[in-house]
Design a protein around this motif. Structure first.
Motif, mmCIF file in Angstrom:
data_model
loop_
_atom_site.group_PDB
_atom_site.id
_atom_site.type_symbol
_atom_site.label_atom_id
_atom_site.label_comp_id
_atom_site.label_asym_id
_atom_site.label_seq_id
_atom_site.Cartn_x
_atom_site.Cartn_y
_atom_site.Cartn_z
ATOM 1 N N PRO A 94 34.837 42.857 148.238
ATOM 2 C CA PRO A 94 34.641 43.591 149.160
ATOM 3 C C PRO A 94 33.878 42.540 150.446
ATOM 4 O O PRO A 94 33.772 42.910 151.658
ATOM 5 N N ALA A 95 33.670 41.113 150.225
ATOM 6 C CA ALA A 95 32.893 40.394 151.044
ATOM 7 C C ALA A 95 34.171 40.145 152.135
ATOM 8 O O ALA A 95 34.046 39.411 153.479
ATOM 9 N N VAL A 96 35.496 40.363 151.833
ATOM 10 C CA VAL A 96 36.571 39.522 152.584
ATOM 11 C C VAL A 96 37.385 40.743 153.133
ATOM 12 O O VAL A 96 37.786 40.662 154.210
ATOM 13 N N MET A 107 40.255 27.753 152.583
ATOM 14 C CA MET A 107 41.383 28.720 152.327
ATOM 15 C C MET A 107 41.532 29.698 153.340
ATOM 16 O O MET A 107 40.339 30.206 153.925
ATOM 17 N N ARG A 108 42.707 30.201 153.702
ATOM 18 C CA ARG A 108 42.887 31.089 154.882
ATOM 19 C C ARG A 108 43.655 32.300 153.756
ATOM 20 O O ARG A 108 44.410 32.046 152.890
ATOM 21 N N TYR A 134 40.177 42.077 157.397
ATOM 22 C CA TYR A 134 39.702 41.179 156.346
ATOM 23 C C TYR A 134 39.377 39.701 157.166
ATOM 24 O O TYR A 134 39.821 39.614 158.394
ATOM 25 N N ALA A 135 38.598 39.020 156.292
ATOM 26 C CA ALA A 135 38.205 37.727 156.786
ATOM 27 C C ALA A 135 39.273 36.858 156.801
ATOM 28 O O ALA A 135 39.722 36.664 155.745
ATOM 29 N N GLU A 155 38.057 32.789 144.307
ATOM 30 C CA GLU A 155 38.619 33.363 143.112
ATOM 31 C C GLU A 155 38.885 34.879 142.936
ATOM 32 O O GLU A 155 39.800 35.427 142.725
ATOM 33 N N ARG A 156 37.879 35.627 143.882
ATOM 34 C CA ARG A 156 37.935 37.061 144.040
ATOM 35 C C ARG A 156 39.197 37.383 144.827
ATOM 36 O O ARG A 156 40.019 38.454 144.716
ATOM 37 N N VAL A 157 39.374 36.495 145.798
ATOM 38 C CA VAL A 157 40.688 37.039 146.827
ATOM 39 C C VAL A 157 41.762 36.693 145.976
ATOM 40 O O VAL A 157 42.968 37.593 145.837
ATOM 41 N N ARG A 158 41.983 35.808 145.011
ATOM 42 C CA ARG A 158 43.086 35.334 143.992
ATOM 43 C C ARG A 158 43.461 36.625 143.389
ATOM 44 O O ARG A 158 44.314 37.321 142.825
#
Ligand SMILES: Cc1cc2nc3c(=O)[nH]c(=O)nc-3n(C[C@H](O)[C@H](O)[C@H](O)COP(=O)(O)OP(=O)(O)OC[C@H]3O[C@@H](n4cnc5c(N)ncnc54)[C@H](O)[C@@H]3O)c2cc1C
Ligand code: SF4
Lengths: 458, 69
Positions: free
Chosen positions: B21-23, B1-2, B34-35, B44-47
């Motif tokens: 926080p990782a992204v 995913m991008r 951001y990554a 899921e976290r980015v969502r």
């Protein structure tokens, strides 16, 4: 429904990047059910460019990971690695370099810009000399930076050049920035903020040389870049050089098309419909993104040429809507120009057209605090604002611009700066004296001002 | 995913930085980096970050696949 036939037929998009992708998605969102073909001369699916001078050069993201996420699958036929070489406006076909030609009912042109090359092709071909526009450019440059060069020379102190210099310093690399104008970013932001930009560069250890031009790039005899000569007689020894002299519009392929396509872009109306060379609006050719120039009522209907991510998205959406809507239901592209840049740890954002100004005030914060909101005015009206690490204030100024509020702006913010009512000249220079182009260019003419897109420097 | 963040809209609220926080990371006071490629275990976290962003500036999705025709 009247106009339903517009939702069917054949649409071709030329240019498979940000505006092309968002345009394709928006066409489907608007209910277009016909055939959709997207032609792009780069071999890659649409990718995002802003990270190329930021995350990618910092080594935080590989250059091949900036592919743009789709909002929805536009169900298009993607012709990637194929260049359009012409348009037959009467026969309504796009001619491709692989010999094929694509018939269309409506055409959307989103061919954007490319990096302005170093004017001497032999010097430009030296190993170690780069420009930065594409994914391959960024991948190659990032690799060189990772190898730890002794010094990087950046030619041009516009936004791209400044971001490159910032990334170099963050990686601990020595970097020289050569800018022909009096300071970095002066062409986009005017005199006062350019002073802050110069201080930031120097405080971060950039060897900033203003008021000089690079007269020649030098090689070692084996085709490897070793340094450059400056107009002041100086010489810079460096092993990497990035030419950041602004952008050139990708319009050459339209030379025979009869469209109003020139060095400043393709002229279109507020509804994104292209003009032909007689200034007559077409009804089947639309334009969006960096390649367009369009009139904006808030800026005296002057033709704007923007190199802004947000404009490419917004204009593509308007173009798509108008491509499938009958006349009275069409919308104008009135979005205010908005831009951001992160460099030297600062978040710079702008709204409106800073070059469309005669005076500025610092409305909040201060240069010393490196945190401020600067408001630009033209003939007593607010026309732009730039924030440095104050992004949350930007919306307030956006409303002032949209409302044509008087300049200097009335007290609004609680943390109003002490001298917020003392306007000083905005000091926007003639772009001809700069190594970098302003990222917003007014390409029309006002009787008392001369502001045009920067021409090739050399 | 991008992922891509509309940084013309982003106001540096940093909700995304707390949620993923990782992204997403702040660079300086309010510049967001951001990554661009989202690892599977972060999707899921980015969502959640995209849903929480007060200005709806975060887009997560698939890129156009290279072989698309
Ligand atoms: C390094 C870098 C950093 C940036 N940073 C920022 C930033 O911080 N903030 C911001 O607001 N903007 C930034 N931008 C600008 C932003 O990326 C552009 O505004 C945006 O890419 C414009 O999109 P576009 O689709 O109009 O044009 P482009 O992205 O230029 O795409 C045009 C596409 O059309 C293709 N093409 C051209 N001619 C043909 C042809 N004849 N046939 C087929 N295909 C063709 C090109 O190869 C290209 O793929 C940055 C740009 C760069 C390069
Ligand atoms: S949550 Fe949204 S506004 Fe806040 S920093 Fe993230 S992207 Fe920007």
């Amino acid at each position: 429904m009247p106009g339903d036939d517009l939702k069917d037929g054949r649409i071709v998009i030329v240019g498979a990047s940000l505006a092309g992708l968002r345009g394709a998605e928006a066409l489907r969102e608007e209910g277009f059910t016909g055939s959709l073909t997207v032609v792009g001369d780069e071999p890659y699916p649409p990718y995002d460019r802003p990270p190329l001078s930021k995350q990618v050069l910092l080594g935080q993201a590989p250059a091949d990971t900036t592919g743009l996420p789709m909002r929805r699958d536009p169900d298009a036929d993607w012709r990637l690695g194929v260049r359009a070489t012409g348009v037959d406006p009467l026969g309504k076909r796009v001619v491709l370099d692989d010999g094929e030609s694509l018939p269309f009912d409506r055409l959307l042109i989103t061919t954007g810009t490319r990096a302005r090359p170093w004017p001497n092709p032999e010097e430009a071909a030296l190993d170690g000399v780069f420009t930065l526009r594409t994914r391959d450019d960024a991948g190659g440059l990032a690799k060189r930076l990772a190898a730890g060069p002794e010094r990087v020379l950046v030619i041009g102190g516009g936004f791209t050049g400044s971001e490159i210099a910032s990334a170099c310093r963050e990686r601990g690399l020595e970097v020289t920035v050569a800018e022909r104008g009096p300071a970095p970013l002066v062409g986009a932001l005017g005199g006062t903020l350019s002073k802050l930009a110069a201080v930031m560069q120097r405080n971060h250890g950039v060897d900033l040389r203003c008021g000089v031009t690079v007269t020649a790039l030098r090689g070692d005899g084996n085709g490897r870049f070793t340094g450059a000569d400056l107009s002041d007689g100086g010489r810079i020894d460096a092993d990497v050089c990035v030419v950041a002299l602004g952008a050139v519009r990708n319009v050459e392929w339209l030379a025979e098309s009869g469209l109003a396509a020139g060095p400043r872009g393709i002229a279109c109306d507020a509804g994104c419909r292209a003009f032909n060379m007689y200034g007559i609006v077409t009804d089947d050719v639309f334009v969006a993104g960096d390649v367009s120039r369009f009139p904006h009522p808030l800026f005296g209907y002057q033709m704007l040429s923007l190199e802004h991510w947000g404009n490419a998205v917004a204009q593509a959406e308007v173009a798509a809507h108008n491509m499938v809507s009958p006349g009275p239901l069409r919308r104008p592209h009135l979005t205010l120009p908005t831009f951001w840049s992160t460099q030297f740890g600062l978040n710079i954002k702008s709204v409106g057209v800073p070059t469309f100004s005669d005076h500025v005030v610092i409305a909040q914060g201060s240069l010393e605090a490196r945190r401020l909101a600067m408001v630009y005015g033209y003939q007593g009206r607010v026309t732009a604002a730039v924030t440095v690490d104050m992004a949350k204030s930007l919306d307030y100024y956006r409303h002032l611009i949209e409302a044509a509020a008087p300049f200097p702006p009335p007290p609004g913010a609680a943390d109003r700066a002490i001298a917020a009512d003392i306007a000083i000249p905005s000091d926007v220079p003639d772009p001809k004296g700069l190594s970098h182009g302003p990222t917003v260019a007014l390409t029309g003419y006002l009787p008392d001002r001369r502001l045009t897109v920067v021409q090739p420097t050399g | 995913m991008r992922t891509v963040v509309d940084l013309t809209r982003c106001q540096g609220y940093a909700q995304c930085v707390f949620l993923a926080p990782a992204v997403f990371q702040l660079h300086g006071e309010e510049g967001l980096l951001y990554a661009t490629a989202v690892p599977d275990d972060q999707v899921e976290r980015v969502r959640q970050a995209a849903a929480a962003c007060p200005v709806q500036a975060i887009l997560l999705g698939e890129e156009v696949s290279a072989g698309a025709r």
